[in-house]
Design an enzyme around this catalytic site. Structure first.
Site, PDB file in Angstrom:
ATOM      1  N   ASP A 133       0.838  -1.190   0.000  1.00 20.59           N
ATOM      2  CA  ASP A 133       0.000   0.000   0.000  1.00 20.59           C
ATOM      3  C   ASP A 133       0.881   1.251   0.000  1.00 20.59           C
ATOM      4  OD1 ASP A 133      -2.333   1.454   0.030  1.00 20.59           O
ATOM      5  OD2 ASP A 133      -2.796   1.099   2.143  1.00 20.59           O
TER       6      ASP A 133
ATOM      7  N   GLU B 112       2.872   4.573  -4.376  1.00 24.79           N
ATOM      8  CA  GLU B 112       2.925   5.336  -5.636  1.00 24.79           C
ATOM      9  C   GLU B 112       4.299   5.970  -5.899  1.00 24.79           C
ATOM     10  OE1 GLU B 112      -0.844   4.218  -4.619  1.00 24.79           O
ATOM     11  OE2 GLU B 112       0.410   5.517  -3.396  1.00 24.79           O
TER      12      GLU B 112
ATOM     13  N   ASP C 245      -8.984   2.983  -3.006  1.00 28.93           N
ATOM     14  CA  ASP C 245     -10.056   3.494  -2.147  1.00 28.93           C
ATOM     15  C   ASP C 245     -11.256   3.972  -2.966  1.00 28.93           C
ATOM     16  OD1 ASP C 245      -8.209   2.985  -0.202  1.00 28.93           O
ATOM     17  OD2 ASP C 245      -7.657   5.070   0.118  1.00 28.93           O
TER      18      ASP C 245
END
Length: 789
Positions: free
Chosen positions: A443, A446, A522
């Site tokens: 998670d 990026e 999300d």
């Protein structure tokens, strides 16, 4: 910073709390100062185009065509893929490629073309180059699928990376798909799409762009054929798409266009042509076979940000067992970590995590751990000290370690573009395995670094190894998560060589399927979020990432019982079937929505478990062929225009068609059927395609159709494998593939045999035979025939 970014920043700071909010302000100013001093100022630029052709030199698989101000290298590989690179760009080095560049096709010939141009002629494709540098890709029959106009560069007068633009034309009837994970797909509407992996900082809705996974990968479908185009540059950029129009103006077609603008990197492109299956096979052979998940990972996963203790996990698992609901995995979010620090455990709330993991495993349930890249910048902590001693963390242009802000507070970030750092990071998963975890959920990669304003990521001036070539975050950003996934996957292969690694990642890039899958991120709770979930899974599959799924129920908010159930029913037919929600969202356990929803959710879970052998077969086929589990309806008939525009149903493999309910209050829905006979699996009624049918969709189920003649491996009542056969139409035959594998182990490259079965009418009954070198034989499994003649 525009108004939208300002609002996002204010909300982000407010949601993080006072102390963390102050850190994000400092981080934003640090990033701004670092880029002001570490990035070269972009001054005057010179525009350049290739100019007229000068000469050409044949070479293996193609050759080099020289222009007055550039040169173009063309190579047709043995798998039919076409590569071209401007200004001497080669296929390597590349983060997308799985290994060495494929061998050139020795039969491909470079020869003069009309009007002073050149062309490369191969068995599956012809590439024509005009005298001013336009590149046209044609089928063997001469149909033009794509025409790339002469590119344009803007080069800084003082040196540095050149910006470039490539405009392409496709057929007036063409439709665009791909570009990674896009919430507005799967067919991409006209507009501009950014190529910069981004955390939106909140639950997203359809149309939000960019999201966590962006790829310069386009799959284009037209009457003339299907092709995939991949521009292999990881720099920031945009793609502007505009569909064509037939009969525009004075009776002439207007071509569809794609305009790609990149801030740097090589101008190089791969193109694959053929049927969708052939295109994805070539893409997989180029970028790597998808990782094979363990069997348990194809079951049902339950996750939540907020499982704050061992007692809470036990309560949830007990609820599943008490209500007779199948469960295969529980995911632990950042709240199980010690102060949110990676590779740690909060000993107060999870004092006996290995014991808990062993208890769950005895019930057939695995634990999956979240893993983020941010390392708390605090001397005395083992991961930080070890990484600092090994110079593992990203540095700025002056050589100082870059500090950002993440969940643990002030944090540093490993440079996963360095092989030594990947090896170090991969070894850290030993701690996770010792805690009893069986899978890993990457998670915030990026990478995300919280900032009060501007982009929530590392400074663009941050330095990276890039495999020893050296460069900055402008080039490394989009491949950061890909390299982190590689580190985890390769580390797990060494630490647990007898098991298949299970890893899925929020961010990634072309080739990420080699190391696992992904999920939606999300997605906002609501009916639009439900629709976006399907778009993301289908779009990613067409980019070569077959294993993905959404947060069932949405990440935020409180879904209504109806919305939750419809999302749950969709999730039961997607590769990654995971309920998940944020810290402040409502519950996601099926029994929290009332008795009726519980009953229907149980039916969906039971059906998913029954179909596990089919999902396992699809996983093996994806690994060998690149074909996604979830396919658009036009997969086998891209020439059918009505199917190209259908975005509310999908094929699950070759045998099933799933039509989820995506609108509130619906108890019937229209379904577009491809050619052939299709059986409603709930009623057994047969429908003939192509065409649209209106079918019942009561709250208890979504419409699912089986193709006539399909042979599906399913789980029988005794737990063993059986064959479910849907009767072929009279006068026709059917069949199916089975890969019998219910394990979690790694057998090297000795993959299970693909079993092939045929189904045909013999008199008044359907006969099923297993194909073999010695002719047909009886199946080794029980057979159940459904449907009529």
């Amino acid at each position: 910073m525009n108004g939208r970014d300002l609002v996002r920043s204010v909300k982000a700071v407010a949601s993080l709390g006072a102390a963390q909010g102050v850190r994000t302000v400092r981080a934003a100013w640090r990033r701004r100062r670092a880029d002001a001093t570490g990035l070269p100022a972009r001054g005057a630029e010179r525009a350049r185009v290739p100019g007229p052709v000068q000469d050409a030199t044949p070479g293996p698989g193609g050759g080099v065509v020289r222009f007055s101000r550039s040169e173009l290298r063309i190579l047709v590989a043995v798998n039919g893929a076409v590569f071209w690179g401007w200004d001497g760009a080669e296929p390597e080095p590349s983060y997308a490629l799985a290994g060495r560049c494929p061998e050139p096709d020795p039969r491909a010939v470079l020869e003069p073309d009309k009007d002073g141009g050149w062309r490369v002629v191969a068995e599956r494709v012809t590439v024509a180059v005009s005298r001013y540098g336009a590149v046209e890709v044609r089928t063997p029959g001469g149909v033009a699928l794509r025409r790339d106009l002469p590119p344009r560069w803007w080069e800084p007068v003082g040196g540095g990376p050149a910006r470039w633009m490539q405009r392409s034309e496709v057929g007036a009837d063409a439709r665009f798909f791909g570009l990674g994970g896009r919430s507005s797909g799967p067919r991409l509407p006209d507009g501009t799409y950014r190529l910069w992996n981004s955390d939106p900082g909140r639950a997203f809705v359809p149309g939000e762009d960019p999201l966590y996974i962006t790829m310069p990968v386009q799959l284009v479908v037209s009457d003339g054929g299907t092709h995939l185009a991949f521009h292999d540059s990881s720099w920031d950029g945009t793609v502007t798409l505009r569909e064509g129009e037939e009969g525009a103006g004075s009776g002439h077609d207007r071509a569809g266009t794609s305009e790609l603008r990149m801030d740097g990197g090589p101008l190089r492109c791969w193109v694959m042509v053929g049927t969708p299956a052939r295109v994805l096979l070539a893409w997989a052979s180029l970028t790597g076979a998808p990782a094979l998940p363990p069997a348990w990972a194809l079951g049902h996963h339950h996750a939540r940000w907020g499982f704050g203790s061992e007692q809470e996990v036990r309560r949830i698992v007990a609820g599943y067992l008490e209500h007779g609901l199948p469960l295969d995995a529980v995911h632990l979010d950042i709240d199980h970590l010690d102060a949110h620090q990676v590779f740690t455990v909060d000993q107060d709330r999870f004092p006996k995590l290995p014991v808990l993991a062993e208890e769950l495993r005895r019930d057939g349930i695995r634990l999956v751990s979240i893993v983020g890249p941010a390392v708390k910048a605090l001397p005395g902590k083992a991961v930080y000290d070890d990484g600092a001693a090994g110079e593992a963390f990203v540095r700025d242009a002056s050589g100082k370690v870059v500090e950002g802000v993440a969940w643990p507070g002030e944090a540093v970030f490993p440079d996963f573009t360095h092989a030594r750092v990947r090896e170090w990071w991969g070894g850290l998963y030993e701690e996770r395995l010792a805690q009893g975890f069986s899978g890993f959920w990457h998670d915030m990669n990026e990478p995300t670094s919280f900032t009060a304003f501007g982009e929530s990521t590392l400074p663009r001036s941050a330095r990276h190894s890039l495999e020893g070539r050296g460069g900055d975050h402008r080039e490394a950003h989009n491949v950061y998560a890909l390299c982190m996934a590689r580190a985890g996957f390769e580390g797990l292969r060494k630490l647990a060589p007898e098991e298949r690694p299970f890893l899925f990642s929020r961010s990634g890039w072309a080739g990420m399927q080699r190391f696992g899958g992904t999920w939606s991120g999300d997605v906002a709770t609501g009916w639009p979020g439900l629709r976006a979930s399907l778009a993301l899974v289908m779009g990613l599959g067409l980019c070569g990432v077959p294993y993905s799924g959404p947060d069932v129920g949405g990440f935020d908010g409180n879904p209504s019982p109806e919305l939750y159930l419809r999302w749950f029913q969709l999730g039961a037919y997607l590769p990654l079937f995971r309920t998940h929600a944020g810290l402040r969202a409502g519950r996601r356990e099926p029994w929290e929505f009332g008795g009726e929803v519980l009953e229907h959710a149980r039916a969906a879970l039971v059906e998913r478990r029954r179909l596990l052998p089919y999902f396992m077969t699809l996983a093996h086929l994806a690994r060998r062929t690149g074909a996604p589990y979830v396919r658009p309806l036009w997969w086998a008939a891209p020439e059918e225009r009505a199917l190209r525009d259908c975005d509310d149903a999908f094929l699950l493999g070759d045998s099933l068609l799933v039509a989820p309910v995506l609108d509130p209050g619906a108890d019937r829905r229209a379904v577009q059927l491809p050619w052939g006979r299709w059986y409603d699996t709930a009623t057994g009624r047969a429908y003939e395609g192509p065409g649209q049918v209106l079918v019942d969709a009561p709250l208890g189920r979504i419409p699912v159709f089986a193709r006539a003649g399909a042979v599906l491996p399913v789980r029988g009542e005794d737990g063993g494998l059986e064959l479910e056969v849907w009767a072929p139409a009279r006068g026709r035959t059917g069949g199916g593939l089975v890969v019998p594998d219910g394990g979690d182990g790694w057998d090297g490259w000795d993959e299970p045999e693909i079993e092939r079965y045929t189904a045909r009418w013999t008199g008044s009954r359907v006969v099923v035979e297993r194909e073999g070198e010695d002719g047909g034989g009886a199946p080794p499994y029980p057979v159940r025939v459904r449907g009529g003649g």
